[in-house]
Design an enzyme around this catalytic site. Structure first.
Site, PDB file in Angstrom:
ATOM      1  N   ASP A  52       0.780  -1.240   0.000  1.00  0.00           N
ATOM      2  CA  ASP A  52       0.000   0.000   0.000  1.00  0.00           C
ATOM      3  C   ASP A  52       0.814   1.294   0.000  1.00  0.00           C
ATOM      4  O   ASP A  52       0.683   2.122  -0.877  1.00  0.00           O
ATOM      5  CB  ASP A  52      -0.929   0.042   1.214  1.00  0.00           C
ATOM      6  CG  ASP A  52      -1.911  -1.121   1.264  1.00  0.00           C
ATOM      7  OD1 ASP A  52      -1.697  -2.133   0.570  1.00  0.00           O
ATOM      8  OD2 ASP A  52      -2.894  -1.016   2.010  1.00  0.00           O
ATOM      9  N   GLU A 105       1.176  -9.321  11.675  1.00  0.00           N
ATOM     10  CA  GLU A 105       0.977  -8.957  10.271  1.00  0.00           C
ATOM     11  C   GLU A 105       2.346  -8.693   9.619  1.00  0.00           C
ATOM     12  O   GLU A 105       2.603  -9.119   8.510  1.00  0.00           O
ATOM     13  CB  GLU A 105       0.099  -7.703  10.191  1.00  0.00           C
ATOM     14  CG  GLU A 105      -0.241  -7.274   8.766  1.00  0.00           C
ATOM     15  CD  GLU A 105      -1.157  -6.061   8.713  1.00  0.00           C
ATOM     16  OE1 GLU A 105      -1.426  -5.451   9.776  1.00  0.00           O
ATOM     17  OE2 GLU A 105      -1.611  -5.726   7.606  1.00  0.00           O
TER      18      GLU A 105
HETATM   19  C1  DGY Z   1      -6.337  -1.848   3.784  1.00  0.00           C
HETATM   20  O1  DGY Z   1      -7.539  -1.710   3.971  1.00  0.00           O
HETATM   21  O2  DGY Z   1      -5.468  -1.309   4.436  1.00  0.00           O
HETATM   22  C2  DGY Z   1      -5.908  -2.769   2.747  1.00  0.00           C
HETATM   23  O3  DGY Z   1      -4.553  -2.841   2.627  1.00  0.00           O
HETATM   24  C3  DGY Z   1      -6.581  -2.471   1.452  1.00  0.00           C
HETATM   25  O4  DGY Z   1      -6.517  -3.639   0.752  1.00  0.00           O
END
Ligand code: DGY
Length: 414
Positions: free
Chosen positions: A161, A385
């Site tokens: 992201d 995570e």
């Molecule tokens: C989030 O919601 O942070 C995810 O990475 C989007 O897929």
């Protein structure tokens, strides 16, 4: 210290607890739906103790496939007010409410592994999935190529992201009119571990644009300011093509189309080589600029069957220099941030993909060292995570599905 058997038991428990009936959430609260690549890794985890359940995971993912072949990054099976942006924001009309973008297409690779666990049981399930997987692959080849490399149209598509790879592209975007919205992610976990508001405004702006254009790929191609050829999408697509070829041949299908894809993607992968950086990099196809980022995705070349001596030297170096490798950003980069999501932390799932590649390409010593280091990280700091690469501390969400799967299928294996 807890024994490996006890940790494996915990890992199985996590998969079972995160199972929502036919699909697995990445972690309760923060990610309450079915995520595409998380789910593919969950299938690999389930395959270690319940092959039938592993198939169901991938089958459920493909129930969300759009008529044109696209397989969405999130399937919103049941609505959950704890997540933003939900189905009402995306406004998509697939068979299951969903997002309008994809994620790294590792499902075909994981389906191959599930099948290899038990070829007798798997053949029929694999044969039913094969045309759907090929259809998704063809969709990517039709809509996402630039000089043979695969482009992302949203930072969320790569899974990475807030990687610095997108900084220059995002800086050119105007998100001043994005409007008011309430993030939910920072209500679940520490905001220092998550993307900033600046980034989030741009993520939402791109979602608003996709929705306005009815997620029409041709319209988005013409209008979107965000189109970046990237190592995650390119290497995972190339790997998927190679696995589809093996699967197709085993099923007696004509795989000449896939062979042509492989050839094209191999040339595309080389367009990501940034000589000045000395690594595989992301390039903005609209501006023509390099991102100048050495990320953990740069090391996915072997996963794609692409050999590179310079990358191997860099990997050896980062594995000795960084206590808990592989960091998602170069520790010497100005943008490095040891805790913030994809700007530094180590992700067990990317280590898995790098490790699979190293093993396949004959780099057994590096593959074993990486598996051992990943196992140590999980043993010491749990099923997080992601992890701080410098001190190993857990970050982001806990009891994470894919970290548990990585333990079962690879890192914690005897
Ligand atoms: C989030 O919601 O942070 C995810 O990475 C989007 O897929």
């Amino acid at each position: 210290m807890t024994s490996n058997t006890a940790i494996s038991e915990q890992a199985r428990e996590i998969l079972i607890t995160n199972d929502r009936g036919g699909y697995t959430v990445p972690t309760a609260g923060l990610y309450p739906y079915q995520w595409n690549w998380d789910s593919a890794v969950a299938a690999l985890g389930f395959a270690q103790f319940d092959v039938d359940r592993a198939w169901v995971e991938i089958e459920t993912l493909f129930k969300g496939q759009w008529a044109d072949g696209m397989v969405p990054h999130i399937l919103f099976h049941k609505s959950d007010p704890g997540y933003f942006p939900g189905p009402d924001v995306w406004g998509c009309e697939g068979p299951i409410p969903s997002s309008g973008i994809i994620q790294p297409p590792i499902a075909a690779t994981m389906a191959r592994f599930v099948w290899e666990q038990d070829k007798g049981v798997g053949r029929e399930r694999l044969a039913a999935l094969y045309p759907k997987m090929v259809k998704w692959h063809n969709w990517i080849m039709r809509w996402r190529l630039h000089r043979g490399a695969v482009c992302t149209t949203h930072p969320w598509e790569t899974g990475r992201d807030n990687a610095p790879d997108w900084d220059n592209t995002m800086a050119r975007m105007d998100a001043s009119d994005v409007g008011e919205y309430t993030r939910r992610d920072t209500a679940h976990v520490n905001s220092d571990d998550r993307p900033t508001k600046y980034d989030y405004d741009r993520y939402i702006k791109l979602v608003q644009m996709g929705r306005r254009l009815n997620w029409d790929q041709a319209a988005m191609l013409a209008e979107s300011p965000f189109r970046v050829a990237d190592p995650t999408m390119t290497f995972t697509t190339l790997r998927a093509a190679r696995d589809l070829q093996v699967i197709g041949e085993a099923l007696g299908e004509d795989t000449s189309g896939i062979a042509a894809s492989i050839e094209l993607l191999v040339t595309g992968a080389e367009t990501l080589w940034n000589e000045e950086l000395g690594g595989y990099d992301s390039r903005d196809v609209l501006s023509g600029e390099w991102a100048g980022c050495l990320s953990n995705a740069s090391y996915l070349c072997w996963f794609a069957g692409v050999e590179n001596a310079k990358m191997l030297a860099r990997l050896r170096d980062v594995m000795t220099r960084v206590p808990y490798p592989v960091p998602s950003n170069d520790p010497n980069a100005e943008s490095f941030d040891a805790r913030r999501y994809w700007r530094g932390p180590t992700w067990a799932v990317v280590n898995l993909l790098i490790g699979i590649g190293l093993e396949d390409m004959g780099h057994k010593t590096e593959a074993k060292a990486l598996a051992d280091k990943t196992a140590g990280l999980i043993k010491e700091h749990g099923f997080a995570e992601y992890f701080d690469p410098m001190n190993g501390k857990a970050a982001g969400g806990g009891t994470f599905t894919w970290t548990a799967a990585v333990w079962l299928a690879w890192a914690g294996r005897d």
